[in-house]
Motif scaffolding. Structure first.
Motif, mmCIF file in Angstrom:
data_model
loop_
_atom_site.group_PDB
_atom_site.id
_atom_site.type_symbol
_atom_site.label_atom_id
_atom_site.label_comp_id
_atom_site.label_asym_id
_atom_site.label_seq_id
_atom_site.Cartn_x
_atom_site.Cartn_y
_atom_site.Cartn_z
ATOM 1 N N HIS A 66 0.838 -1.202 0.000
ATOM 2 C CA HIS A 66 0.000 0.000 0.000
ATOM 3 C C HIS A 66 0.875 1.255 0.000
ATOM 4 N N PHE A 67 1.927 1.253 0.786
ATOM 5 C CA PHE A 67 2.848 2.387 0.815
ATOM 6 C C PHE A 67 3.515 2.571 -0.546
ATOM 7 N N VAL A 68 4.053 1.483 -1.087
ATOM 8 C CA VAL A 68 4.781 1.556 -2.360
ATOM 9 C C VAL A 68 3.867 2.030 -3.480
ATOM 10 N N GLU A 69 2.618 1.551 -3.495
ATOM 11 C CA GLU A 69 1.666 1.942 -4.532
ATOM 12 C C GLU A 69 1.412 3.444 -4.489
ATOM 13 N N GLY A 70 1.275 4.004 -3.286
ATOM 14 C CA GLY A 70 1.076 5.444 -3.168
ATOM 15 C C GLY A 70 2.336 6.233 -3.475
ATOM 16 N N TRP A 71 3.476 5.724 -3.017
ATOM 17 C CA TRP A 71 4.753 6.428 -3.183
ATOM 18 C C TRP A 71 5.120 6.629 -4.654
ATOM 19 N N LYS A 72 4.845 5.633 -5.488
ATOM 20 C CA LYS A 72 5.286 5.698 -6.886
ATOM 21 C C LYS A 72 4.564 6.788 -7.682
ATOM 22 N N HIS A 73 3.465 7.314 -7.134
ATOM 23 C CA HIS A 73 2.779 8.417 -7.813
ATOM 24 C C HIS A 73 3.508 9.746 -7.602
ATOM 25 N N TYR A 74 4.462 9.762 -6.672
ATOM 26 C CA TYR A 74 5.155 11.004 -6.334
ATOM 27 C C TYR A 74 6.662 10.934 -6.542
ATOM 28 N N SER A 75 7.214 9.751 -6.633
ATOM 29 C CA SER A 75 8.670 9.618 -6.697
ATOM 30 C C SER A 75 9.068 8.465 -7.617
ATOM 31 N N GLU A 76 10.168 8.670 -8.339
ATOM 32 C CA GLU A 76 10.704 7.610 -9.194
ATOM 33 C C GLU A 76 11.651 6.692 -8.428
ATOM 34 N N THR A 77 12.032 7.098 -7.223
ATOM 35 C CA THR A 77 12.952 6.302 -6.407
ATOM 36 C C THR A 77 12.167 5.338 -5.527
ATOM 37 N N ALA A 78 12.370 4.057 -5.736
ATOM 38 C CA ALA A 78 11.623 3.049 -4.987
ATOM 39 C C ALA A 78 12.171 2.933 -3.567
ATOM 40 N N PRO A 79 11.301 2.710 -2.589
ATOM 41 C CA PRO A 79 11.770 2.510 -1.207
ATOM 42 C C PRO A 79 12.560 1.209 -1.076
ATOM 43 N N GLU A 80 13.446 1.162 -0.073
ATOM 44 C CA GLU A 80 14.097 -0.099 0.286
ATOM 45 C C GLU A 80 13.151 -0.857 1.216
ATOM 46 N N ILE A 81 13.025 -2.153 1.006
ATOM 47 C CA ILE A 81 12.063 -2.949 1.774
ATOM 48 C C ILE A 81 12.769 -4.099 2.458
ATOM 49 N N GLY A 82 12.490 -4.256 3.734
ATOM 50 C CA GLY A 82 13.056 -5.366 4.483
ATOM 51 C C GLY A 82 11.987 -6.123 5.241
ATOM 52 N N TYR A 83 11.881 -7.417 4.979
ATOM 53 C CA TYR A 83 10.943 -8.273 5.712
ATOM 54 C C TYR A 83 11.726 -9.169 6.662
ATOM 55 N N TYR A 84 11.320 -9.211 7.903
ATOM 56 C CA TYR A 84 11.962 -10.105 8.866
ATOM 57 C C TYR A 84 10.967 -11.193 9.263
ATOM 58 N N THR A 85 11.478 -12.369 9.538
ATOM 59 C CA THR A 85 10.611 -13.493 9.899
ATOM 60 C C THR A 85 10.535 -13.707 11.403
ATOM 61 N N ASN A 86 11.566 -13.277 12.121
ATOM 62 C CA ASN A 86 11.577 -13.436 13.582
ATOM 63 C C ASN A 86 12.646 -12.519 14.159
ATOM 64 N N SER A 87 12.787 -12.536 15.475
ATOM 65 C CA SER A 87 13.747 -11.651 16.132
ATOM 66 C C SER A 87 15.187 -12.010 15.788
ATOM 67 N N GLU A 88 15.419 -13.277 15.433
ATOM 68 C CA GLU A 88 16.788 -13.717 15.160
ATOM 69 C C GLU A 88 17.363 -13.095 13.885
ATOM 70 N N ASN A 89 16.523 -12.863 12.878
ATOM 71 C CA ASN A 89 17.088 -12.363 11.618
ATOM 72 C C ASN A 89 16.864 -10.865 11.412
ATOM 73 N N MET A 90 16.405 -10.160 12.445
ATOM 74 C CA MET A 90 16.224 -8.711 12.317
ATOM 75 C C MET A 90 17.540 -8.003 12.037
ATOM 76 N N ALA A 91 18.576 -8.349 12.814
ATOM 77 C CA ALA A 91 19.879 -7.696 12.635
ATOM 78 C C ALA A 91 20.424 -7.966 11.241
ATOM 79 N N GLU A 92 20.246 -9.178 10.749
ATOM 80 C CA GLU A 92 20.741 -9.537 9.415
ATOM 81 C C GLU A 92 20.044 -8.725 8.332
#
Length: 628
Positions: free
Chosen positions: A395-421
């Motif tokens: 939802h954020f990315v869909e709205g953002w692309k109407h105003y900017s050509e620079t795509a956001p960086e996206i990070g998905y974490y699965t649990n607390s262990e891989n947040m730092a990674e």
């Protein structure tokens, strides 16, 4: 089935209500008189265009004119575009006028970028008042299509002044002006209350409607006063000749309220929290009876209970499956209803069905608008790798692309262990460490080093829950290079927990987040409600607290719904946020902003005015470069 039906009295200004431009526009600037030499027939625009292509000379031109008028009458915008493009090759055609037709067709086809580009090619070539008026009108319409009513009104008022000074009729302009004015707040209307008498007349009319809507006598008096002050104003022709007291949008007068909430099954605790909110709100209202009905019952049972209660209004159900089931039921649609969930591409059966959800997408839109207003270029979004996390990121990315050509960086974490990674990978910290190790291996002596992170990310938005946010923020703090500016951190209301916050604010210093006023200390004036709530339910979970506020607001919204739906610029200050209605049915929340500062939560006011959409930015840049 009997129930009290409230008459929807909208006689005043009904001619100015939200009707589309396409239903009003019949002609652009005055066309050539040669078009009148061919009799109008029952032929369609397509058949007339086909005949024109088989002809030549003046007959061809005449047929094209008639076909163009027919296309507008039919609202066949694709055909209008084709006819206008064909006319553009003829030497005897007014080419500026014809380009305005092409721009108009593309605007109606929602090809706004193309329409705007055509209009910019006409700058400096608008040699007649007709051309100038229609240019301003079309430009304003494009702004209006992008939900920019203030910029639209600047152009509309230019068009209106030109039309009045030159005795022109710009079909559809009055309705466009009125629709844009209805989207403004009372504060914004005050700022427009200047300029020509024509403009002041429109703005005063909109102010009267906001102030007196719902009060028949006062609005009647205000309209009479308006007529005296602005005699011969174009809006006067759209006002009903005989008001007869039907000058107000009467609010619902509810004496018997039916509430559908889960009272059995796995969601019963949610229903209990809602019930507490309804009882608290109705305690000080004019509602005489409240009937609680288990939404888990069958449709037939629910309808039977509603009939027995003789309900004036219905709130609920809460669960989406039950909303989708009942919203399609023709017998249920007889009752004015405020559903407690969002709709999934459902068109309400009547204009008396509304949808109120604690929708996290509204918060995402708020954050995105603030980032754009702050001119952040490269946001980093962090969310759990869940269905809801991915939905909000999209939802954020869909709205953002109407105003900017620079795509956001996206990070998905699965649990607390891989947040730092995830964070070190996005910030490219590991790459910096690898370069340091290479240099250390080249020298025998110890090398002093400092890890560097990437410099282009200028804001971070966290869409995790309270515990996840408390784990993520320290990782972000330690992985941002000391050589770089401190990256501002933002989060949604999921990051805030009133329960956790009492004992552990964690290391959240500087974090901004959105939250409903009910959950924030000092954000609402009705502290007595919070004090009573705390005394009765001191250990309630965050979800139950939010549902209490939702039920409280839903009850108080009943008397405001018709006016909120009628005036998109009107809002209601609730416990769950600043509430308004979009698309005549969907309640939208604007939440409060807060920040952790010195181990306290401080309310803050943040700019949420985004820039122009991307295609408009490009056109303005090109136009500016040409002027230079």
């Amino acid at each position: 089935m009997q129930f009290k039906k409230i008459a929807l009295l909208v006689a005043i200004l009904s001619g100015l209500s939200a009707c589309s431009t396409s239903t009003n526009v019949t002609k652009l600037p005055q066309q050539s008189e040669t078009a009148t030499t061919i009799n109008q027939t029952d032929d369609s625009a397509a058949s007339l265009f086909a005949k024109a292509k088989s002809k030549s000379g003046i007959t061809k031109i005449q047929l094209l004119y008639v076909a163009r008028d027919a296309a507008i009458e039919e609202k066949n915008w694709l055909m209008l575009e084709q006819i206008s493009l064909a006319m553009g090759s003829k030497a005897s055609v007014d080419h500026v006028q014809n380009k305005l037709y092409v721009a108009y067709a593309r605007k109606e086809l929602k090809q706004y970028e193309s329409a705007l580009a055509i209009l910019h090619t006409l700058e400096g070539r608008l040699n007649t008042p007709e051309h100038q008026a229609w240019y301003e009108y079309l430009l304003g319409s494009i702004y209006a299509s992008q939900q920019l009513p203030k910029k639209a009104l600047v152009e509309f008022f230019k068009a209106a002044d030109i039309a009045q000074q030159n005795n022109l009729n710009v079909a559809g302009l009055d309705n466009e002006i009125w629709r844009a004015l209805q989207q403004l707040s009372s504060y914004a209307l005050e700022r427009f209350d200047s300029g020509s008498v024509l403009q002041r007349g429109w703005v005063t009319l909109a102010k009267y409607q906001q102030i007196y809507l719902g009060s028949s006598i006062e609005l009647d008096q205000a309209m009479n006063n308006w007529r005296r002050r602005f005699a011969n104003h174009p809006a006067a022709a759209l006002l009903p000749k005989d008001l007869q007291g039907a000058v107000a949008l009467e609010p619902y007068d509810v004496r018997k309220l039916a509430v559908l909430i889960p009272q059995s099954g796995a969601s019963e605790r949610l229903g209990t929290a809602l019930k507490n909110g309804f009882l608290a709100a109705t305690d000080s209202s004019t509602i005489e009876e409240v009937f609680f009905i288990d939404e888990m019952s069958s449709e037939q049972d629910i309808l039977a209970q509603l009939a027995k209660a003789n309900a004036d209004f219905v709130i609920g159900p809460l669960l989406k499956s039950n909303v989708e089931k009942l919203v399609d039921n023709p017998d249920f649609s007889l009752y004015p209803t405020l559903f407690l969930n969002a709709r999934e591409s459902v068109t309400p059966r009547t204009n008396e069905q509304y949808f109120f959800a604690l929708n996290p997408e509204h918060e995402v839109e708020q954050a995105m608008k603030h980032f754009l207003a702050k001119a952040y270029k490269k946001p980093m979004l962090l969310a759990p790798a869940s269905a809801s996390g991915k939905r909000l990121i999209e939802h954020f990315v869909e709205g953002w692309k109407h105003y900017s050509e620079t795509a956001p960086e996206i990070g998905y974490y699965t649990n607390s262990e891989n947040m730092a990674e995830v964070i070190t990978d996005l910030l490219e910290v590991d790459a910096s460490k690898a370069r340091t190790n290479v240099i250390k291996n080249l020298f025998r002596k110890e090398v002093k080093s400092e890890t560097r992170s990437r410099r282009d990310i200028d804001v971070v938005y966290i869409l995790g829950d309270a515990m996840e946010t408390r784990l993520l923020k320290p990782y972000l703090d330690v992985n941002v290079s000391t050589f770089a500016n401190k990256i501002p951190l933002y989060a949604s209301s999921r990051s805030y927990s009133k329960q956790i916050d009492v004992t552990d604010k964690g290391d959240l210093e500087g974090l901004y987040f959105t939250e409903q006023p009910w959950m924030l200390p000092g954000a609402i004036e009705r502290n007595a409600i919070r004090e009573t709530y705390q005394a009765l339910w001191p250990e309630q979970a965050d979800l139950e607290q939010r549902l209490f506020a939702m039920a409280y607001d839903a009850t108080n919204l009943i008397s405001e719904l018709r006016q909120l739906a009628w005036l998109s610029g009107k809002s209601f200050e609730g416990l769950t946020g600043q509430l308004s209605i979009r698309d005549n049915a969907d309640i939208v929340r604007s939440l409060s902003w807060a920040q952790y500062r010195n181990k306290q939560i401080r309310l803050v006011s943040l700019d949420e005015q985004p820039p122009l959409p991307l295609f408009m930015q490009k056109e303005e840049a090109q136009s500016t470069s040409l002027i230079r």
